[in-house]
Design an enzyme around this catalytic site. Structure first.
Site, PDB file in Angstrom:
ATOM      1  CE  LYS A 185      -2.804   1.716   4.570  1.00 19.48           C
ATOM      2  NZ  LYS A 185      -2.063   0.516   5.039  1.00 19.48           N
ATOM      3  CB  SER A 207      -0.949   0.030   1.202  1.00 18.76           C
ATOM      4  OG  SER A 207      -0.249   0.357   2.386  1.00 18.76           O
TER       5      SER A 207
END
Length: 207
Positions: free
Chosen positions: A166, A127
């Protein structure tokens, strides 16, 4: 750790290359022959200095017993486990961030920069691939409980008991955990559901 002279650094570099290439330690004669040293006694002097300063270890009655401990310009940091760069993955509990390391790795001083609370995590998932963090890489983290918008963090999701890697953004009454992958959607959380455990200060690519 004490500084070393240019001659001692050249000897240490030779020992490092020799062990990497040969798989065993050089002898004192190897050091004399390859480092431009005039005699074994001079080589012994510099090896004793490197041992005293903590850069090498030696077995007194054993041939080829020179071992590396630490190298100049390098920091050894603990690897504390794996973090998801994709969908969050469960971990036992948040206390594992300060558990004993499963291993340690050496990183250039330019990455660690003498900071406190520096550790490493193995990355699982893609990601963050557009931020040049890929599956199998190692991220170098500094422990932190807060982060600025746009920083890449290890975020502990308290309700879900999961952790993820993230970019973090604070939006009114919620937090957006943004992947760096156009094919993946952000994670939205309540502010009190997220604890920042650390922020990324470097990436080590596994080739």
């Amino acid at each position: 750790m004490e500084s070393i002279s240019d001659r001692q650094k050249s000897i240490l570099d030779f020992i490092t290359r020799f062990i990497s290439d040969q798989g065993y330690s050089p002898s004192v004669r190897d050091v004399v022959r390859n480092c431009g040293i005039s005699s074994s006694s001079v080589a012994q002097y510099h090896l004793n200095a490197l041992e005293r300063k903590g850069y090498i270890s030696r077995g007194r009655e054993i041939s080829r017993s020179i071992g590396l401990t630490k190298r100049p310009g390098v920091n050894a940091i603990p690897v504390l486990g794996t973090i998801a760069a994709g969908q969050p993955i469960p971990v036992p509990d948040s206390d594992n961030w300060t558990a004993l390391a499963e291993e340690s790795i050496e990183v250039p001083h330019e990455i660690a920069r003498g900071l406190e609370g520096v550790y490493a995590l193995k990355v699982k998932g893609t990601s963050m691939i557009d931020a040049l963090i890929d599956d199998g890489d190692i991220v170098v983290m500094q422990q932190a409980s807060t982060a600025q918008d746009g920083e890449t963090v290890a975020a502990w999701l308290k309700d879900e008991q999961e952790v993820t890697l993230k970019k973090i953004y604070h939006e009114k009454d919620r937090i957006r955990l943004q992947p760096a992958n156009k094919d993946m959607k952000p994670i939205y959380c309540k502010q009190d559901d997220v604890d920042v455990q650390g922020r990324v200060i470097g990436v080590i690519r596994k080739l």
